[in-house]
Design a protein around this motif. Structure first.
Motif, PDB file in Angstrom:
ATOM      1  N   ASN A 120       0.825  -1.208   0.000  1.00  0.00           N
ATOM      2  CA  ASN A 120       0.000   0.000   0.000  1.00  0.00           C
ATOM      3  C   ASN A 120       0.865   1.265   0.000  1.00  0.00           C
ATOM      4  O   ASN A 120       0.469   2.300  -0.581  1.00  0.00           O
ATOM      5  N   LEU A 177       1.779   1.758  -3.610  1.00  0.00           N
ATOM      6  CA  LEU A 177       0.642   2.287  -4.357  1.00  0.00           C
ATOM      7  C   LEU A 177       0.394   3.748  -4.026  1.00  0.00           C
ATOM      8  O   LEU A 177       0.032   4.556  -4.901  1.00  0.00           O
ATOM      9  N   ALA A 199       0.143   6.939  -6.510  1.00  0.00           N
ATOM     10  CA  ALA A 199      -1.081   7.755  -6.521  1.00  0.00           C
ATOM     11  C   ALA A 199      -0.762   9.214  -6.243  1.00  0.00           C
ATOM     12  O   ALA A 199      -1.384  10.121  -6.818  1.00  0.00           O
ATOM     13  N   ASP A 230       0.526  10.684  -9.447  1.00  0.00           N
ATOM     14  CA  ASP A 230      -0.589  10.932 -10.390  1.00  0.00           C
ATOM     15  C   ASP A 230      -1.392  12.154  -9.974  1.00  0.00           C
ATOM     16  O   ASP A 230      -1.850  12.946 -10.819  1.00  0.00           O
ATOM     17  N   GLN A 288     -10.610  12.547  -8.340  1.00  0.00           N
ATOM     18  CA  GLN A 288     -10.481  11.084  -8.325  1.00  0.00           C
ATOM     19  C   GLN A 288      -9.110  10.658  -7.807  1.00  0.00           C
ATOM     20  O   GLN A 288      -8.991   9.713  -7.021  1.00  0.00           O
ATOM     21  N   GLN A 289      -8.061  11.355  -8.236  1.00  0.00           N
ATOM     22  CA  GLN A 289      -6.720  11.026  -7.763  1.00  0.00           C
ATOM     23  C   GLN A 289      -6.560  11.326  -6.265  1.00  0.00           C
ATOM     24  O   GLN A 289      -5.919  10.569  -5.525  1.00  0.00           O
ATOM     25  N   GLN A 290      -7.192  12.432  -5.816  1.00  0.00           N
ATOM     26  CA  GLN A 290      -7.137  12.760  -4.386  1.00  0.00           C
ATOM     27  C   GLN A 290      -7.826  11.686  -3.561  1.00  0.00           C
ATOM     28  O   GLN A 290      -7.346  11.300  -2.494  1.00  0.00           O
ATOM     29  N   SER A 291      -8.970  11.202  -4.049  1.00  0.00           N
ATOM     30  CA  SER A 291      -9.693  10.136  -3.345  1.00  0.00           C
ATOM     31  C   SER A 291      -8.858   8.863  -3.278  1.00  0.00           C
ATOM     32  O   SER A 291      -8.831   8.183  -2.248  1.00  0.00           O
ATOM     33  N   LYS A 292      -8.179   8.552  -4.359  1.00  0.00           N
ATOM     34  CA  LYS A 292      -7.348   7.347  -4.362  1.00  0.00           C
ATOM     35  C   LYS A 292      -6.206   7.459  -3.356  1.00  0.00           C
ATOM     36  O   LYS A 292      -5.879   6.503  -2.640  1.00  0.00           O
ATOM     37  N   GLN A 317      -7.608   6.979   0.164  1.00  0.00           N
ATOM     38  CA  GLN A 317      -7.924   5.574   0.432  1.00  0.00           C
ATOM     39  C   GLN A 317      -6.669   4.778   0.757  1.00  0.00           C
ATOM     40  O   GLN A 317      -6.658   3.946   1.669  1.00  0.00           O
ATOM     41  N   LEU A 318      -5.618   5.048   0.014  1.00  0.00           N
ATOM     42  CA  LEU A 318      -4.365   4.318   0.270  1.00  0.00           C
ATOM     43  C   LEU A 318      -3.767   4.693   1.629  1.00  0.00           C
ATOM     44  O   LEU A 318      -3.205   3.854   2.326  1.00  0.00           O
ATOM     45  N   SER A 356      -5.656   2.779   4.120  1.00  0.00           N
ATOM     46  CA  SER A 356      -5.256   1.369   4.086  1.00  0.00           C
ATOM     47  C   SER A 356      -3.939   1.159   4.828  1.00  0.00           C
ATOM     48  O   SER A 356      -3.747   0.154   5.521  1.00  0.00           O
TER      49      SER A 356
END
Length: 402
Positions: free
Chosen positions: A138, A141, A145, A148, A168-172, A175-176, A179
């Motif tokens: 993670n 990843l 992210a 990006d 969308q990139q901020q949300s990803k 999330q990471l 995690s």
């Protein structure tokens, strides 16, 4: 001719023989009575001589006496108690697994942190490794992210990219990051589970009997421990006293530490001396008893956890009071009394008011003035004004109460 009718010859002879036999019997009986009287007069015991004065003199009654003494008397209360270790821990496993090693000896003294046993740790080590690998994945990843996201923001500033891509990139990225935090928690959990496979002593103390042997599968839900660890120094004694003693105990504690002495069950050997730690906050209404706890240094290990002892509490010391042996105190229809021996060695009853009892001594509140002699044994033979003979004399000395 005769005026009497004649009888046959044979009947006359029979009548004469009967009369002769009767006379012989009377003669023999009289002789026997005379001989018996002569023998009784010859051998009968003489009557006892009459005492002069016409009345018998009563013999002095043998008694034991003690002299009333004025002295200091310690007042004790005694209750049955049990010894408790200051620290008692059931050594159990906090994870399920096979008991691989037992590293203590039964009865061994251990220090806090000493390793006591080990559980097969391979599964727990694998779970820790898996959680750590997931975190590394993670983290990688997240690094991609974040790059990006930076590019999306740069394109959006040049109106080449859209704000939607940025979001969308901020949300990803978020999330990471979450995690990774979950991975860190999983690692901490796995590490804790792995640590639990090594069982250590939570305190200094002495180990008890080993109840589980290596090779057995143990579970957290097992009712029995592997062993028990106790810390007997210091030791506590929990005991009970009648609830009526509560005011005296509280008054004594208000003046400072209250001494408690622990004796064995026979009250013959002192096991230790300590002080009262606390009085329970409630009286047992079923028994009308109050529970107390006393602490003992127990440096010599005389007090053993689970042992029954007699706890003797020094409540107070009565200063310069009159004392007599408790055996001298009698109970009569009018209350308590004692027999005193006068200067003329005669017995006289004396009414008493008594105070507390300590061992073989009783404190006299009123009725005696000191130096009198009181009867401690043989009271059942006494009567008012009767003479006595003293067979044993003692002094009422203060001794340890029990």
């Amino acid at each position: 001719m005769s005026g009497f009718p004649s009888t046959g010859g044979s009947n006359g002879i029979a009548d004469m023989s009967a009369r002769n036999l009767y006379r012989k019997v009377l003669v023999l009986a009289g002789g026997a009575i005379a001989v018996t009287g002569l023998l009784y007069w010859q051998f009968a015991p003489s009557p006892p001589p009459q005492r002069s004065g016409g009345s018998q003199t009563r013999a002095p009654a043998p008694v034991s006496v003690a002299t009333v003494k004025r002295q200091d008397v310690p007042i004790y209360l005694t209750g049955l108690g049990t010894v408790q270790a200051s620290f008692t821990v059931a050594i159990r496993s906090e994870v399920d697994g096979k008991l691989q090693e037992v590293l203590f000896t039964e009865g061994q003294h251990v220090r806090k942190g000493d390793v006591l046993a080990k559980i097969d740790a391979r599964l727990f080590q694998a779970a820790l490794d898996q959680a750590a690998a997931r975190k590394r994945q993670n983290v990688a990843l997240l690094t991609g992210a974040e790059k990006d996201l930076a590019r999306s923001k740069a394109l959006a500033q040049k109106d080449i990219g859209t704000q939607q891509n940025v979001d969308q990139q901020q949300s990803k990225v978020d999330q990471l990051k979450a995690s990774i935090e979950a991975d860190m928690a999983a690692i901490a959990t796995a590490q804790t589970q792995l640590d639990y496979t090594t069982i250590t002593a939570p305190s200094d103390g002495r180990m008890g009997v080993r109840l589980v042997d290596p090779g057995n599968l143990i579970r957290v839900s097992d009712s029995g421990p592997i062993a028990t660890l106790v810390l007997p120094q210091p030791a506590a004694v929990q005991f009970t006293l009648p609830a009526r003693a509560l005011p005296d105990i509280r008054e004594a504690m208000a003046h400072g530490p209250v001494e408690v002495t622990a004796f064995d069950q026979d009250n013959s050997r002192v096991l230790g001396t300590g002080t009262i730690l606390l009085i329970d906050n409630i009286i047992n209404q079923a028994t009308d008893m109050i529970r107390l706890k006393a602490m003992f240094a127990n440096a010599d290990d005389q007090l053993w956890p689970g042992q029954y002892v007699n706890a003797r509490v020094l409540v107070t010391i009565k200063r310069n009071v009159l004392t007599i042996p408790s055996s001298a105190v009698q109970r009569g229809p009018r209350g308590l009394f004692t027999w005193i021996v006068t200067d003329k060695n005669t017995a006289e009853p004396r009414s008493l008011q008594v105070g507390p009892t300590s061992g073989d001594l009783t404190v006299v509140a009123s009725g005696l003035s000191g130096e009198e002699r009181v009867v401690t044994d043989g009271q059942y033979r006494l009567q008012r004004g009767g003479t006595v003979s003293i067979t044993k004399q003692q002094t009422a000395d203060a001794r340890s109460g029990s």
